[in-house]
Design a protein around this motif. Structure first.
Motif, PDB file in Angstrom:
ATOM      1  N   TRP A 145       0.802  -1.107   0.026  1.00  0.00           N
ATOM      2  CA  TRP A 145      -0.017   0.205   0.142  1.00  0.00           C
ATOM      3  C   TRP A 145       0.982   1.372  -0.134  1.00  0.00           C
ATOM      4  O   TRP A 145       1.066   1.793   1.258  1.00  0.00           O
ATOM      5  CB  TRP A 145      -0.876   0.279   1.287  1.00  0.00           C
ATOM      6  CG  TRP A 145      -2.020   1.145   1.160  1.00  0.00           C
ATOM      7  CD1 TRP A 145      -3.028   1.195   0.523  1.00  0.00           C
ATOM      8  CD2 TRP A 145      -1.802   2.182   2.014  1.00  0.00           C
ATOM      9  NE1 TRP A 145      -3.648   2.475   0.806  1.00  0.00           N
ATOM     10  CE2 TRP A 145      -2.851   3.255   1.664  1.00  0.00           C
ATOM     11  CE3 TRP A 145      -0.907   2.719   3.132  1.00  0.00           C
ATOM     12  CZ2 TRP A 145      -3.196   4.464   2.322  1.00  0.00           C
ATOM     13  CZ3 TRP A 145      -1.158   3.943   3.745  1.00  0.00           C
ATOM     14  CH2 TRP A 145      -2.592   4.718   3.244  1.00  0.00           C
ATOM     15  N   PRO A 146       1.190   1.697  -1.248  1.00  0.00           N
ATOM     16  CA  PRO A 146       2.093   2.855  -1.298  1.00  0.00           C
ATOM     17  C   PRO A 146       1.355   4.392  -1.235  1.00  0.00           C
ATOM     18  O   PRO A 146       2.083   5.399  -1.582  1.00  0.00           O
ATOM     19  CB  PRO A 146       2.571   2.790  -2.599  1.00  0.00           C
ATOM     20  CG  PRO A 146       1.539   2.060  -3.398  1.00  0.00           C
ATOM     21  CD  PRO A 146       0.606   1.348  -2.468  1.00  0.00           C
ATOM     22  N   MET A 147       0.321   4.450  -0.534  1.00  0.00           N
ATOM     23  CA  MET A 147      -0.772   5.598  -0.511  1.00  0.00           C
ATOM     24  C   MET A 147      -0.441   6.557   0.582  1.00  0.00           C
ATOM     25  O   MET A 147      -1.282   7.149   0.874  1.00  0.00           O
ATOM     26  CB  MET A 147      -2.054   5.418  -1.017  1.00  0.00           C
ATOM     27  CG  MET A 147      -2.168   4.610  -2.364  1.00  0.00           C
ATOM     28  SD  MET A 147      -1.850   5.737  -3.673  1.00  0.00           S
ATOM     29  CE  MET A 147      -3.157   6.894  -3.491  1.00  0.00           C
ATOM     30  N   ALA A 148       0.424   6.234   1.596  1.00  0.00           N
ATOM     31  CA  ALA A 148       0.501   7.161   2.711  1.00  0.00           C
ATOM     32  C   ALA A 148       0.539   8.417   2.464  1.00  0.00           C
ATOM     33  O   ALA A 148      -0.055   9.370   3.230  1.00  0.00           O
ATOM     34  CB  ALA A 148       1.546   6.533   3.675  1.00  0.00           C
ATOM     35  N   GLY A 149       1.354   8.750   1.557  1.00  0.00           N
ATOM     36  CA  GLY A 149       1.617  10.248   1.276  1.00  0.00           C
ATOM     37  C   GLY A 149       0.386  11.034   0.842  1.00  0.00           C
ATOM     38  O   GLY A 149       0.215  12.000   1.411  1.00  0.00           O
ATOM     39  N   PRO A 150      -0.461  10.544  -0.225  1.00  0.00           N
ATOM     40  CA  PRO A 150      -1.493  11.196  -0.410  1.00  0.00           C
ATOM     41  C   PRO A 150      -2.425  11.432   0.922  1.00  0.00           C
ATOM     42  O   PRO A 150      -3.054  12.499   0.611  1.00  0.00           O
ATOM     43  CB  PRO A 150      -2.119  10.513  -1.585  1.00  0.00           C
ATOM     44  CG  PRO A 150      -0.932   9.616  -2.081  1.00  0.00           C
ATOM     45  CD  PRO A 150       0.103   9.362  -1.081  1.00  0.00           C
ATOM     46  N   TRP A 151      -2.503  10.557   1.642  1.00  0.00           N
ATOM     47  CA  TRP A 151      -3.637  10.691   2.778  1.00  0.00           C
ATOM     48  C   TRP A 151      -2.856  11.518   3.589  1.00  0.00           C
ATOM     49  O   TRP A 151      -3.592  12.753   4.289  1.00  0.00           O
ATOM     50  CB  TRP A 151      -3.863   9.417   3.509  1.00  0.00           C
ATOM     51  CG  TRP A 151      -5.144   9.556   4.420  1.00  0.00           C
ATOM     52  CD1 TRP A 151      -5.559  10.565   4.793  1.00  0.00           C
ATOM     53  CD2 TRP A 151      -5.776   8.343   4.950  1.00  0.00           C
ATOM     54  NE1 TRP A 151      -6.588  10.223   5.612  1.00  0.00           N
ATOM     55  CE2 TRP A 151      -6.705   8.712   5.853  1.00  0.00           C
ATOM     56  CE3 TRP A 151      -5.569   6.822   4.845  1.00  0.00           C
ATOM     57  CZ2 TRP A 151      -7.846   8.167   6.389  1.00  0.00           C
ATOM     58  CZ3 TRP A 151      -6.422   6.019   5.338  1.00  0.00           C
ATOM     59  CH2 TRP A 151      -7.442   6.581   6.507  1.00  0.00           C
ATOM     60  N   LEU A 152      -1.559  11.673   4.080  1.00  0.00           N
ATOM     61  CA  LEU A 152      -0.873  12.655   4.920  1.00  0.00           C
ATOM     62  C   LEU A 152      -1.103  13.933   4.410  1.00  0.00           C
ATOM     63  O   LEU A 152      -1.352  14.885   5.255  1.00  0.00           O
ATOM     64  CB  LEU A 152       0.440  12.251   5.176  1.00  0.00           C
ATOM     65  CG  LEU A 152       0.913  10.920   5.933  1.00  0.00           C
ATOM     66  CD1 LEU A 152       2.407  10.568   5.851  1.00  0.00           C
ATOM     67  CD2 LEU A 152       0.235  11.007   7.325  1.00  0.00           C
ATOM     68  N   VAL A 153      -0.791  14.069   3.104  1.00  0.00           N
ATOM     69  CA  VAL A 153      -0.872  15.613   2.898  1.00  0.00           C
ATOM     70  C   VAL A 153      -2.350  16.220   2.872  1.00  0.00           C
ATOM     71  O   VAL A 153      -2.533  17.590   2.890  1.00  0.00           O
ATOM     72  CB  VAL A 153      -0.243  15.961   1.386  1.00  0.00           C
ATOM     73  CG1 VAL A 153       1.081  15.345   1.387  1.00  0.00           C
ATOM     74  CG2 VAL A 153      -1.247  15.258   0.215  1.00  0.00           C
ATOM     75  N   LEU A 154      -3.299  15.387   2.935  1.00  0.00           N
ATOM     76  CA  LEU A 154      -4.796  16.058   3.150  1.00  0.00           C
ATOM     77  C   LEU A 154      -4.817  16.851   4.304  1.00  0.00           C
ATOM     78  O   LEU A 154      -5.519  17.665   4.601  1.00  0.00           O
ATOM     79  CB  LEU A 154      -5.821  14.971   3.286  1.00  0.00           C
ATOM     80  CG  LEU A 154      -5.755  14.080   1.983  1.00  0.00           C
ATOM     81  CD1 LEU A 154      -7.169  13.184   2.088  1.00  0.00           C
ATOM     82  CD2 LEU A 154      -6.146  15.186   0.609  1.00  0.00           C
ATOM     83  N   HIS A 155      -3.925  16.358   5.362  1.00  0.00           N
ATOM     84  CA  HIS A 155      -4.139  17.287   6.625  1.00  0.00           C
ATOM     85  C   HIS A 155      -3.334  18.708   6.357  1.00  0.00           C
ATOM     86  O   HIS A 155      -3.712  19.696   7.212  1.00  0.00           O
ATOM     87  CB  HIS A 155      -2.997  16.602   7.723  1.00  0.00           C
ATOM     88  CG  HIS A 155      -3.766  15.379   8.452  1.00  0.00           C
ATOM     89  ND1 HIS A 155      -4.393  15.332   9.211  1.00  0.00           N
ATOM     90  CD2 HIS A 155      -3.916  14.222   8.150  1.00  0.00           C
ATOM     91  CE1 HIS A 155      -5.077  14.159   9.660  1.00  0.00           C
ATOM     92  NE2 HIS A 155      -4.540  13.617   8.665  1.00  0.00           N
ATOM     93  N   ILE A 156      -2.540  18.758   5.477  1.00  0.00           N
ATOM     94  CA  ILE A 156      -2.007  20.261   5.263  1.00  0.00           C
ATOM     95  C   ILE A 156      -3.399  21.109   4.460  1.00  0.00           C
ATOM     96  O   ILE A 156      -3.436  22.021   4.922  1.00  0.00           O
ATOM     97  CB  ILE A 156      -0.751  20.068   4.132  1.00  0.00           C
ATOM     98  CG1 ILE A 156       0.372  19.374   4.825  1.00  0.00           C
ATOM     99  CG2 ILE A 156      -0.340  21.353   3.825  1.00  0.00           C
ATOM    100  CD1 ILE A 156       1.650  18.894   3.936  1.00  0.00           C
TER     101      ILE A 156
END
Length: 782
Positions: A440-451
């Motif tokens: 599951w390489p999608m941690a980055g897209p979810w994390l930047v939603l916090h920005i």
């Protein structure tokens, strides 16, 4: 601060989940309040096993080999052979993340016995001060953010004795009448319990292999009082950077803080801490009823209230609605106590862990848990508690750039299921991890939603946003390389999984990898839109990556596919291995996503939630409750909260959530995400702002009357509410900054267009909404 709750108990803690937590974001303490001897368990946010070299200690695959493995995996996906795809991806895995560890304990002995009449221990959530009282004995404890120390004052306890201890290797020890000191070496590796073949704890004396640490205690006696001050330090320098210095260096830094605090004295320290902590806690509060009293008129102890509520046939919130307020205050308290500017974000256990091999390594789990830990920061007025997450995202983006290029031949950066203070970005599993959670390489897209969330809530300035732009830009580049047309009118993000679920193939075998998933496409669309929004704010709208990101976002489906009245989870209709799985990843577009869904899709979301069922782990109960809130179903949201308020010790099953006596939430075992997510869930039931500003959109039936102040709505509006008989009475709106803002406000089926001038407050009443047709309220032009 009478509107912020207290936790009260009439007996000391005998188990860890009865202890009460203190923290300043860095230094954590768990107090039992026992007499004559108390054990204060200590944590320090940087006390992790390993080092930056841990991720590569077992070797990593080369870019050339990874390219072949990725190609094989995609070919297997094209042939609908998820087992072969999983086998191809397995060599990409490194063993595991490192672990967040306990630091030590301070044992204090003073006069008295806890079984004497009148014993009381309490934690004031408004001030972050723990108190133990019994007759003439009295002690207070807090952890000062300003001073970076734990402060403990004893009155009426006679002379005290103290002792420091730790499970780490002790390099030096000192003790005397004026204090004590420990110098420590931490492990170079700690394996998770789900890797039983690995050595549990490994130690190394080699330079740079592990952190060193120190705990220093200083004591001052003054007119029958004993003031004890404790500080802890490690050789941790920054995320992803090697340790520097020695335990002796750490002890010197800790000693300087202890000496300065002792010089200041109790009165100055307590006043300084109370002012600082209460100022932050007082920004937002809810009032959901009165505190139940005993026959003698005293506030009932928290554990007794909890047991009464749990046994009530009407449900816990109907029996004691004030408990919903207590848990709201506690969640905000725990967030503020575990996440402060300049530090690390909270782990799976916040900053409170008592075991050398903690559950799931007490790490950063990026497929829901770290995100949920921060959901409450902006809507409940604790913006500063999101800053460590922003720093983590920036640092992880740098670390994950090499990983994206080497494993996937992609630009930008990538992160997977787990990470740690050393910024692990590779998939974990040691070559045998199940693809349902490793691939599951999608941690980055979810994390930047916090920005983007921080920007939406008016919680971040342009200068800070500029520093985060490289992480946003990098996520867009990765998605532009990863998400592509499948040649048949659809989209591919292969190899794709829906954490941590799996499906049943026609031959009865179990698969987890598909051409794409609903979660992948939803996260990609949300993240790409977020990148475009941040680019516009920063004047980067013409950046080629931002332009391409917006174009791809507009091309992706705006809502999930629906099959048989249910949301599709994978690329094609699939039968879940577990129809009641705790993860609800295919609903991420509903929450925390903000893209609008039409009525048929919302109906399918409701049907999908119903199919998943209510019973689940603590964090899943929170996610489901907030999803029901987004669907306007306060009744169903309360059904989930009823399960959350259960006695965790009496619930059976590996995924059965509840509350422990100290109100820690159970995964089980204890995991802090449900505690930190709960204030966000309750706030979402009272106020939503992902499209228009909606007042009381999903009020639980048992919370028929109450008030809230200081809730934050997009685009930076402070909202106070009162309601009675489940109907709005008043709503007060004002801007967070000096800008005039226009907001569309909904209460039930009524709509008002409200203009908020800078510095002014608009008060709306139920009669304003009963006026009928849409109309404008406020100073300027809408």
């Amino acid at each position: 601060m009478d509107d912020v709750s207290r936790l009260i108990y009439r007996t000391p803690a005998h188990e860890w989940v009865e202890r009460l937590p203190l923290g300043n974001g860095a230094l954590g303490a768990m107090l039992d309040g026992d007499l004559p001897t108390t054990r204060i368990l200590l944590n320090e946010e940087t006390a992790w096993s390993g080092s930056p070299s841990s991720e590569r200690s077992g070797g990593v695959v080369s870019a050339e080999r990874a390219a072949g493995l990725l190609s094989a995996a995609r070919e297997a996906v094209g042939g609908d052979d998820p087992g072969a795809a999983a086998a191809a991806l397995a060599p990409l895995q490194v063993p595991y993340s490192q672990a967040y560890l306990p630091l030590g304990e301070l044992r204090l002995t003073r006069r008295g016995t806890s079984d004497a009449p009148g014993y009381r221990r309490a934690l004031d959530l408004a001030t972050g001060i723990h108190h133990v009282g019994l007759g003439g004995f009295d002690e207070h404890t807090f952890v000062s953010y300003t001073r970076g120390v734990l402060v403990h004052r004893i009155r009426g306890g006679g002379e005290a004795a103290w002792h420091l201890d730790s499970a780490h290797h002790v390099l030096a020890r000192a003790s005397g009448s004026d204090g004590a000191e420990l110098q420590l070496r931490l492990p170079s590796d700690v394996a998770p319990t789900h890797e039983p073949q690995a050595v549990p704890v490994t130690w190394s004396d080699a330079p740079g292999d592990a952190l060193e640490a120190a705990v220093v205690v200083g004591v001052r006696r003054d007119e029958g009082e004993i003031l004890l001050v404790l500080a802890a330090e490690t050789t941790f320098t920054d995320m992803g950077r090697p340790p520097e210095g020695s335990a002796a260096d750490a002890a010197e830094r800790a000693r300087e803080r202890v000496d300065a605090a002792l010089e200041a004295g109790w009165s100055e320290l307590a006043a300084e801490h109370t002012t600082e902590f209460a100022m932050r806690m007082s920004r937002c509060a809810v009032d959901l009823g009165s505190v139940p009293l005993s026959e003698s008129g005293e506030e009932l102890p928290t554990d007794i209230r909890l047991r009464r509520a749990q046994s009530a046939a009407s449900g816990p919130l109907a029996e004691d609605p004030h408990l919903a307020q207590v848990l709201f205050d506690y969640g905000r308290y725990l967030l503020l106590s575990s996440s402060r500017p300049g530090g690390l974000p909270p782990t799976l256990q916040g900053i409170w862990n008592d075991t050398m091999q903690p559950p799931w390594s007490s790490n950063y789990t990026l497929n829901i848990n770290m995100q949920m830990n921060h959901w409450a920061a902006h809507p409940t007025g604790l913006d500063e508690s999101a800053e460590p997450l922003w720093d983590f995202i920036s640092a992880l983006a740098i670390a994950g750039t090499e990983t994206a290029a080497r494993l996937y031949g992609a630009r930008g950066w990538v992160a997977h299921h787990n990470s740690d203070a050393w910024l692990l970005s590779s998939p974990v599993g040691a070559g045998h991890g199940d693809a349902r959670w490793t691939a599951w390489p999608m941690a980055g897209p979810w994390l930047v939603l916090h920005i983007a969330d921080a920007m939406g809530f008016g919680a971040i300035d342009s200068a800070r946003l500029r520093r985060l732009w490289p992480a946003m830009h990098g996520v867009a580049m990765f998605l532009l390389d990863w998400v592509r047309p499948d040649g048949a009118g659809g989209w591919s993000s292969a190899p794709a999984t829906s954490p941590e679920n799996a499906f049943v193939m026609a031959d009865g075998s179990i698969g987890a990898i598909d051409a794409t998933t609903t979660m992948d496409l939803a996260l990609a669309r949300e993240a790409l839109h977020a990148v475009a929004q941040v680019a516009d704010r920063l004047g980067e709208g013409d950046d080629p990556v931002a332009v391409a990101a917006l174009a791809l976002a507009r091309s992706l489906p705006g809502s999930p596919a629906v099959d048989g009245g249910l949301l599709r989870e994978w690329a094609r209709p699939r039968a879940e291995e577990d129809a009641h799985h705790r993860h609800v990843s295919h609903l991420v577009g509903l929450f925390p996503g903000t893209q609008p869904w039409d009525l048929p899709t919302r109906d399918a979301a409701a049907a999908s939630l119903t199919r998943r069922g209510d019973e689940s782990s603590g964090w899943s109960l929170i996610w489901k409750s907030v999803l029901w809130a987004r669907l306007g179903r306060g009744d169903r949201a309360e059904d989930l909260l009823r399960l959350l308020f259960r006695d965790a010790a009496q619930v059976t099953g590996p995924w059965a959530g509840g509350l422990y006596p100290n109100l820690f939430a159970a995964h089980p075992p204890f995991q802090i995400d449900a505690n930190l997510g709960y204030p966000a869930a309750l706030a979402e039931m009272l106020l939503q702002s992902h499209d228009d500003l909606r007042l009381l959109p999903a009020l639980p039936p048992s919370l028929a009357a109450g008030s809230a102040r200081g809730l934050i709505a997009r685009p930076g509006v402070i909202v106070d509410l009162t309601w009675r008989d489940r109907a709005l009475v008043t709503a007060s709106l004002r801007t967070r900054d000096e800008r005039t803002r226009s907001v569309r406000v909904r209460s039930g089926a009524s709509v008002l267009d409200v203009v908020l001038d800078a510095g002014s407050t608009v008060v709306l009443t139920a009669s304003d909404f009963r006026a009928g047709a849409r109309r404008s309220v406020g100073g300027g032009e809408f």
